[in-house]
Write an enzyme that holds these catalytic residues in place. Structure first.
Site, PDB file in Angstrom:
ATOM      1  CE  LYS A  22      44.456   0.888 -11.089  1.00 26.65           C
ATOM      2  NZ  LYS A  22      45.016  -0.132 -10.207  1.00 26.65           N
ATOM      3  CG  ASN A  23      44.124   2.640  -7.371  1.00 26.82           C
ATOM      4  OD1 ASN A  23      44.050   1.619  -8.065  1.00 26.82           O
ATOM      5  ND2 ASN A  23      45.278   3.227  -7.095  1.00 26.82           N
ATOM      6  NE  ARG A  93      48.515  -5.858  -3.545  1.00 25.75           N
ATOM      7  CZ  ARG A  93      48.914  -6.612  -2.557  1.00 25.75           C
ATOM      8  NH1 ARG A  93      49.458  -7.779  -2.813  1.00 25.75           N
ATOM      9  NH2 ARG A  93      48.795  -6.230  -1.313  1.00 25.75           N
ATOM     10  NE  ARG A 122      51.177  -3.480  -3.670  1.00 27.38           N
ATOM     11  CZ  ARG A 122      50.540  -2.948  -4.702  1.00 27.38           C
ATOM     12  NH1 ARG A 122      50.840  -3.310  -5.929  1.00 27.38           N
ATOM     13  NH2 ARG A 122      49.587  -2.064  -4.505  1.00 27.38           N
ATOM     14  N   PRO A 123      52.683  -6.790   1.863  1.00 24.27           N
ATOM     15  CG  PRO A 123      53.630  -6.079   3.875  1.00 24.27           C
ATOM     16  CD  PRO A 123      53.791  -5.990   2.390  1.00 24.27           C
ATOM     17  CG  ASP A 125      51.159  -6.528   8.193  1.00 23.23           C
ATOM     18  OD1 ASP A 125      51.346  -6.173   7.000  1.00 23.23           O
ATOM     19  OD2 ASP A 125      51.574  -5.860   9.153  1.00 23.23           O
ATOM     20  CG  ASP A 305      50.176   4.440  -7.774  1.00 22.71           C
ATOM     21  OD1 ASP A 305      51.063   3.664  -7.375  1.00 22.71           O
ATOM     22  OD2 ASP A 305      48.956   4.196  -7.646  1.00 22.71           O
ATOM     23  CB  ILE A 327      55.118   3.960  -0.865  1.00 22.89           C
ATOM     24  CG1 ILE A 327      54.907   5.460  -0.643  1.00 22.89           C
ATOM     25  CG2 ILE A 327      53.875   3.130  -0.513  1.00 22.89           C
ATOM     26  CD1 ILE A 327      54.343   5.879   0.682  1.00 22.89           C
ATOM     27  NE  ARG A 397      46.838  -4.172 -13.120  1.00 21.45           N
ATOM     28  CZ  ARG A 397      47.614  -3.859 -12.096  1.00 21.45           C
ATOM     29  NH1 ARG A 397      48.893  -4.142 -12.127  1.00 21.45           N
ATOM     30  NH2 ARG A 397      47.127  -3.298 -11.018  1.00 21.45           N
TER      31      ARG A 397
HETATM   32  C1  UD1 Z   1      47.152   1.369  -3.095  1.00 21.31           C
HETATM   33  C2  UD1 Z   1      46.967   1.591  -4.577  1.00 21.31           C
HETATM   34  C3  UD1 Z   1      48.321   1.639  -5.284  1.00 21.31           C
HETATM   35  C4  UD1 Z   1      49.220   2.665  -4.618  1.00 21.31           C
HETATM   36  C5  UD1 Z   1      49.288   2.453  -3.110  1.00 21.31           C
HETATM   37  C6  UD1 Z   1      50.047   3.561  -2.386  1.00 21.31           C
HETATM   38  C7  UD1 Z   1      44.848   0.544  -4.998  1.00 21.31           C
HETATM   39  C8  UD1 Z   1      44.108  -0.593  -5.617  1.00 21.31           C
HETATM   40  N1  UD1 Z   1      46.179   0.513  -5.105  1.00 21.31           N
HETATM   41  O1  UD1 Z   1      47.773   0.091  -2.936  1.00 21.31           O
HETATM   42  O2  UD1 Z   1      48.089   1.963  -6.645  1.00 21.31           O
HETATM   43  O3  UD1 Z   1      50.524   2.538  -5.156  1.00 21.31           O
HETATM   44  O4  UD1 Z   1      47.962   2.403  -2.558  1.00 21.31           O
HETATM   45  O5  UD1 Z   1      49.465   4.791  -2.629  1.00 21.31           O
HETATM   46  O6  UD1 Z   1      44.255   1.465  -4.474  1.00 21.31           O
HETATM   47  N2  UD1 Z   1      51.603  -2.254   3.960  1.00 21.31           N
HETATM   48  C9  UD1 Z   1      51.913  -3.119   5.003  1.00 21.31           C
HETATM   49  N3  UD1 Z   1      50.911  -3.905   5.511  1.00 21.31           N
HETATM   50  C10 UD1 Z   1      49.649  -3.864   5.034  1.00 21.31           C
HETATM   51  C11 UD1 Z   1      49.347  -2.994   3.979  1.00 21.31           C
HETATM   52  C12 UD1 Z   1      50.345  -2.197   3.460  1.00 21.31           C
HETATM   53  O7  UD1 Z   1      53.046  -3.173   5.457  1.00 21.31           O
HETATM   54  O8  UD1 Z   1      48.789  -4.592   5.549  1.00 21.31           O
HETATM   55  C13 UD1 Z   1      52.660  -1.367   3.391  1.00 21.31           C
HETATM   56  C14 UD1 Z   1      52.942  -1.668   1.934  1.00 21.31           C
HETATM   57  O9  UD1 Z   1      53.888  -2.688   1.778  1.00 21.31           O
HETATM   58  C15 UD1 Z   1      53.442  -0.330   1.449  1.00 21.31           C
HETATM   59  C16 UD1 Z   1      52.637   0.671   2.275  1.00 21.31           C
HETATM   60  O10 UD1 Z   1      52.162  -0.057   3.396  1.00 21.31           O
HETATM   61  O11 UD1 Z   1      54.799  -0.181   1.781  1.00 21.31           O
HETATM   62  C17 UD1 Z   1      51.480   1.309   1.549  1.00 21.31           C
HETATM   63  O12 UD1 Z   1      50.685   0.316   0.932  1.00 21.31           O
HETATM   64  P1  UD1 Z   1      49.116   0.491   0.708  1.00 21.31           P
HETATM   65  O13 UD1 Z   1      48.739   1.920   0.913  1.00 21.31           O
HETATM   66  O14 UD1 Z   1      48.397  -0.538   1.479  1.00 21.31           O
HETATM   67  O15 UD1 Z   1      48.983   0.141  -0.835  1.00 21.31           O
HETATM   68  P2  UD1 Z   1      47.806  -0.620  -1.521  1.00 21.31           P
HETATM   69  O16 UD1 Z   1      46.514  -0.301  -0.817  1.00 21.31           O
HETATM   70  O17 UD1 Z   1      48.162  -2.035  -1.744  1.00 21.31           O
END
Ligand code: UD1
Length: 430
Positions: A22-23, A93, A122-123, A125, A305, A327, A397
């Site tokens: 899915k991802n 998302r 889930r920022p 930034d 996950d 995470i 989902r």
């Molecule tokens: C993706 C996966 C999700 C999985 C996650 C971690 C998809 C659609 N979703 O989510 O299923 O649980 O990877 O393997 O692929 N963070 C920041 N700033 C940012 C982005 C992230 O601080 O701009 C932090 C997040 O809060 C979190 C960490 O980085 O603590 C990892 O998040 P991230 O790898 O970005 O997760 P997603 O891509 O949202």
């Protein structure tokens, strides 16, 4: 009131076919709109998030032709708007990938800021920092992220945290930027590699995906291609846990065993047997399992996950296990539900301390999110008596026909809609 009802206690056995990831699929769909030629995506999982994202791109004008549930043809030539409204983003998302894809193709995008999520804040930034480094202006106005550039220019980008989403989003935006982009501290997840592979087949020049430095040479334009999504590592892991927890013997097919190493090694550590084949793994459960410690980490570490499914298995292992979530900040909400099935788990901050019990007992529980929901279903498979899992919309989902796949392994599970269905199920399984 759609629910799963489960009568636990059957050891799972047989073979199960894993769907596409899915991802990965979500990011590939976004990548597909970046060319004016047709992209055909195969091995597409038929799950709600994928279907919603396909609707979102259709809504901005892309042509979407679903040849069958697992194959779609996408053409981005007909896109007439670069604005994706909240109605769509709130459901899913990962529509944030449309920011990188639209910005990369049209030098502008306006996508609603994704709302909160029940596994913690889930920022995004790092995504925005990446777009800015490529020369885009980024503003948040009226709940929308508005980004625009005269032209995108390659740059050196260092991520402060390892983020799957930011790595993929910046890769999308940089694929057609002028000059070279280096992404440092990039995520190494299999789906990051999958997106780079598809973009390269579309004519991009991306090297190093799967390591922590990704080097992108911008190309003028991208072309159409045919691409098959990688197998879903998390769906596979969930069935591996289901086999282990029911003391079953299951061959999990259409997987890449290397992507499952962190999961396989924890299962081996607690006493289960995992056999690896070219594109399958067999999990054989143990009569008694042992406790262990698990910490979630970016790939190749243990996936966040899979944290709830692992915890569900450890709650039945002899001794004290410790699971640390590094995470996401709020990913133990399902533990209260598991407690209703008899589990002894204490959560302190980002750590769960688990005292193994002999068995779960069935209860009525609620799926709090996608992966935790699936984990609770797995717990129900091993529980004495009946378990009902509510809010299965979360599970759907990301899991394709979960009830059907589990039934083919001998589980007693059904998707029900009413008290009458529940009574019918109970009469059938007695
Ligand atoms: C993706 C996966 C999700 C999985 C996650 C971690 C998809 C659609 N979703 O989510 O299923 O649980 O990877 O393997 O692929 N963070 C920041 N700033 C940012 C982005 C992230 O601080 O701009 C932090 C997040 O809060 C979190 C960490 O980085 O603590 C990892 O998040 P991230 O790898 O970005 O997760 P997603 O891509 O949202």
């Amino acid at each position: 009131m759609e629910q799963f009802i489960i009568k636990g206690g059957n050891a799972l056995s047989g073979e199960v076919e894993i769907s596409g990831a899915k991802n990965a699929a979500l990011a590939l769909i976004a990548a597909a709109i970046m060319t004016d030629e047709t992209v055909t995506i195969e091995n597409l999982p038929d799950v709600r998030d994928v279907n919603v994202l396909l609707e979102s791109i259709e809504q901005i004008g892309a042509t979407v032709e679903r040849l069958n549930p697992h194959c779609v043809k996408i053409n981005g030539k007909t896109i007439k708007s670069t604005v994706v409204d909240y109605e769509h983003i709130k459901k899913i998302r990962a529509s944030y990938y449309l920011l990188g894809a639209l910005l990369g193709k049209f030098n502008e995008a306006e996508v609603a800021l994704p709302g909160g999520c029940n596994i913690g804040s889930r920022p995004i930034d790092q995504h925005l920092k990446g777009f800015k480094a490529l020369g885009a202006d980024v503003e948040v106005e009226y709940g929308m992220i508005v980004t625009k550039a005269d032209k995108l220019v390659g740059n050196h980008i260092y991520f402060d945290v390892v983020s799957v989403g930011a790595t993929i989003n910046v890769m999308l935006a940089a694929a057609m930027a002028d000059g070279n982009t280096n992404i440092e501290n990039a995520a190494k997840e299999p789906h990051v590699v999958d997106v780079a592979n598809m973009l390269n087949k579309m004519g991009a020049n991306i090297k190093g995906a799967g390591t922590d430095v990704i080097r992108i040479k911008g190309v003028k334009k991208l072309k159409g291609t045919d691409y098959s999504v990688i197998p879903d590592q998390i769906e596979a892991g969930t069935y591996m846990m289901a086999a282990a927890i029911t003391k079953g013997n299951v061959l999990i097919k259409n997987v890449i065993p290397k992507h499952l190493e962190a999961i396989s090694s924890k299962l081996t550590e607690i006493g289960c047997k995992v056999e690896e084949y070219d594109d399958a793994v067999r999990v054989i459960g143990a009569e008694k399992t042992k406790s262990t410690h698990v910490k979630t980490l970016p790939y190749p570490g243990f996936p966040t996950d899979m944290q709830p499914q692992m915890t569900v298995a450890l709650a039945l292992a002899e001794g004290t296990s410790v699971v640390t979530e590094s995470i996401f900040e709020n990913r133990f909400k399902y533990v209260d539900e598991l407690g209703r099935m008899g589990a002894h788990i204490k959560v302190e901050g980002n750590t769960a301390i688990i005292e193994g019990i002999e068995r779960y007992t069935g209860a009525s529980i609620i799926a709090p999110d996608l992966r935790a929901g699936a984990a609770l279903v797995v717990a129900g498979l091993a529980a004495e008596g009946y378990t009902t899992v509510e809010d299965i919309k979360y599970i759907e989902r990301g899991y394709e026909r979960m009830d059907e796949k589990l039934r083919s392994l001998g589980a007693q599970i059904e998707r029900v809609n009413s008290e009458k269905d529940i009574t019918k199920f109970k009469l059938k399984v007695v």
